[in-house]
Design a protein around this motif. Sequence first.
Motif, PDB file in Angstrom:
ATOM      1  N   HIS A  88       8.416  -2.737   2.317  1.00 37.57           N
ATOM      2  CA  HIS A  88       6.885  -2.725   2.020  1.00 37.57           C
ATOM      3  C   HIS A  88       6.325  -3.906   1.471  1.00 37.57           C
ATOM      4  CE1 HIS A  88       3.755   0.044   0.755  1.00 37.57           C
ATOM      5  NE2 HIS A  88       3.608  -0.686  -0.552  1.00 37.57           N
ATOM      6  N   GLU A  89       7.157  -4.636   0.748  1.00 34.02           N
ATOM      7  CA  GLU A  89       6.627  -6.019   0.312  1.00 34.02           C
ATOM      8  C   GLU A  89       6.454  -7.032   1.582  1.00 34.02           C
ATOM      9  OE1 GLU A  89       5.998  -7.051  -2.753  1.00 34.02           O
ATOM     10  OE2 GLU A  89       6.103  -5.038  -3.371  1.00 34.02           O
ATOM     11  N   TRP A  92       2.909  -5.533   4.020  1.00 33.45           N
ATOM     12  CA  TRP A  92       1.957  -5.221   3.325  1.00 33.45           C
ATOM     13  C   TRP A  92       1.048  -6.487   3.101  1.00 33.45           C
ATOM     14  CZ3 TRP A  92      -0.019  -0.221   2.538  1.00 33.45           C
ATOM     15  CH2 TRP A  92      -1.212  -0.223   1.682  1.00 33.45           C
ATOM     16  N   SER A  93      -0.272  -6.306   3.336  1.00 29.10           N
ATOM     17  CA  SER A  93      -1.046  -7.293   2.780  1.00 29.10           C
ATOM     18  C   SER A  93      -2.360  -6.635   2.319  1.00 29.10           C
ATOM     19  CB  SER A  93      -1.456  -8.186   3.896  1.00 29.10           C
ATOM     20  OG  SER A  93      -2.170  -7.626   4.990  1.00 29.10           O
ATOM     21  N   ASP A  95      -5.160  -5.507  -0.811  1.00 30.20           N
ATOM     22  CA  ASP A  95      -5.437  -5.045  -2.332  1.00 30.20           C
ATOM     23  C   ASP A  95      -4.061  -4.740  -2.990  1.00 30.20           C
ATOM     24  OD1 ASP A  95      -6.268  -4.280  -4.783  1.00 30.20           O
ATOM     25  OD2 ASP A  95      -6.522  -1.963  -3.729  1.00 30.20           O
ATOM     26  N   PRO A  96      -3.677  -5.665  -4.121  1.00 26.02           N
ATOM     27  CA  PRO A  96      -2.332  -5.281  -4.536  1.00 26.02           C
ATOM     28  C   PRO A  96      -2.344  -3.831  -5.387  1.00 26.02           C
ATOM     29  CG  PRO A  96      -3.386  -6.996  -5.943  1.00 26.02           C
ATOM     30  CD  PRO A  96      -4.282  -6.543  -4.548  1.00 26.02           C
ATOM     31  N   ARG A  99      -1.530  -1.532  -2.531  1.00 25.71           N
ATOM     32  CA  ARG A  99      -0.224  -1.846  -2.100  1.00 25.71           C
ATOM     33  C   ARG A  99       0.894  -1.177  -3.063  1.00 25.71           C
ATOM     34  NH1 ARG A  99       1.627  -7.929  -2.396  1.00 25.71           N
ATOM     35  NH2 ARG A  99       3.627  -7.633  -3.495  1.00 25.71           N
ATOM     36  N   TYR A 100       0.749  -1.210  -4.440  1.00 21.66           N
ATOM     37  CA  TYR A 100       1.701  -0.638  -5.175  1.00 21.66           C
ATOM     38  C   TYR A 100       1.453   0.787  -5.446  1.00 21.66           C
ATOM     39  CZ  TYR A 100       3.578  -5.052  -6.362  1.00 21.66           C
ATOM     40  OH  TYR A 100       4.430  -6.323  -6.446  1.00 21.66           O
ATOM     41  N   LEU A 103       3.526   2.103  -2.282  1.00 22.77           N
ATOM     42  CA  LEU A 103       4.767   1.826  -2.550  1.00 22.77           C
ATOM     43  C   LEU A 103       5.367   2.908  -3.455  1.00 22.77           C
ATOM     44  CD1 LEU A 103       7.503   0.546  -2.344  1.00 22.77           C
ATOM     45  CD2 LEU A 103       6.619  -1.013  -4.637  1.00 22.77           C
TER      46      LEU A 103
END
Length: 196
Positions: A88-89, A92-93, A95-96, A99-100, A103
């Motif tokens: 996933h890390e 992904w690019s 918006d954090p 992203r989380y 995840l």
Amino acid sequence: VTLPHAARRPLADWIAGTISAPIALLTLMNLLQQPARVRAALEPLLEQMRVFGGPHEQEKAAQMDGLLARLPSALENIGALLELERDHERSWSGDPVARYAALFDALVKQSEEASVALYSLGDAALLQSVTTEVVTQLERWKFLGADRVVLQIGCGIGRFEAAMAGSVKIAYGIDISSEMIAAARRRCAAQQNVRF
């Protein structure tokens, strides 16, 4: 016993009693990344502790043996979750927060218990014992009471809200993961004073 250098510290901390067996296993999985490598690091040490150790070391070895026997696929399950996180890390690019959220949505689908606490090794009983310990400490500190309204930011699967429901007026939980909130609502469906 010859151990990979990275594995020495968590194992020494576990033997000394400064970390638990589940935390030692999680740390080893994070460092060595493969269940076979963790077992290869553990087995010679455990054998030495069983055969040549004093009562403390033999008890520690028995505890680790018992944990691994009770949860035979724990290392594979945790390895899969750690790999999911690494993938996933890498992919992904953007918006954090999104992203989380994505995840944690993926992690909770794999294992509700491990998604909020990898050290639980995906075991509901192990996670519940830690949750109970934390809530007991909150009660000792007088943070809970029939007149209290509590809010947990990052409530995950609602384990603390479920545990605190009988000790507070209202327990609120918020989380960025919609799948976590869905799991929390299922877990606390019978508690009228819990909101997500």
